[in-house]
Design a protein around this motif. Structure first.
Motif, PDB file in Angstrom:
ATOM      1  N   THR A  66       0.808  -1.262   0.137  1.00 26.75           N
ATOM      2  CA  THR A  66      -0.037   0.079  -0.071  1.00 26.75           C
ATOM      3  C   THR A  66       0.884   1.342  -0.014  1.00 26.75           C
ATOM      4  N   GLU A  78      -3.672   2.997   1.843  1.00 26.62           N
ATOM      5  CA  GLU A  78      -4.781   2.431   0.846  1.00 26.62           C
ATOM      6  C   GLU A  78      -5.548   3.620   0.038  1.00 26.62           C
ATOM      7  N   ARG A 112      -6.701  -2.754  -3.417  1.00 29.02           N
ATOM      8  CA  ARG A 112      -6.064  -3.768  -3.160  1.00 29.02           C
ATOM      9  C   ARG A 112      -5.903  -4.493  -4.260  1.00 29.02           C
TER      10      ARG A 112
END
Length: 146
Positions: A66, A78, A112
């Motif tokens: 991330t 994120e 993700r």
């Protein structure tokens, strides 16, 4: 480095990025081009500083997935990190901050998917991001890779 680390965290908004990732290096280039006011300082996760920051915030040091933003001494990751950064850039990029209206679980799921597949989708460099004299003011240190 602990005192120096605390001082950097207190005085800079720091973006940690993966300097071996083609997509992440393109992100660093984007920030250099569009952060005209030098609101953020870049540091790679491969650098000594990046590793120290990851350890301090108890994030993995060997498998980085991330982008990290340290803003006003607070950690964001994120999609939250991405949207906070975009919010502070000039128009039209600042309009992407409206993405906060999308529920975090959906935003982070999408984030993700890209992050976990970034090497396969975009590639991995054989050498780390090159800091030049022209881009140096956007980085905290010269050692982009340890």
């Amino acid at each position: 480095m602990p005192n120096q680390l605390e001082q950097l965290i207190q005085t800079h908004n720091i973006i940690l990025f993966d300097a071996e990732c083609v997509l992440c290096s393109a992100w660093a280039d984007f920030m250099i081009k569009h952060d005209h006011d030098y609101q953020f300082k870049l540091a790679s996760v491969q650098s000594n500083l990046g590793q120290a920051l990851l350890i301090k915030y108890q994030l993995p040091t060997d498998h980085f997935e991330t982008m990290v933003l340290l803003e006003n001494q607070k950690l964001y990751t994120e999609s939250d990190a991405f949207l906070r950064i975009m919010q502070r850039l000039d128009f039209p990029y600042s309009t992407l901050s409206f993405g906060k209206m999308i529920p975090r679980v959906i935003r982070n799921f999408a984030y993700r998917r890209i992050a976990l597949n970034r090497y396969r989708l975009f590639g991995k460099t054989e050498q780390c991001y090159l800091v030049t004299p022209e881009t140096q003011q956007h980085f905290l240190l010269d050692d982009v890779c340890a």
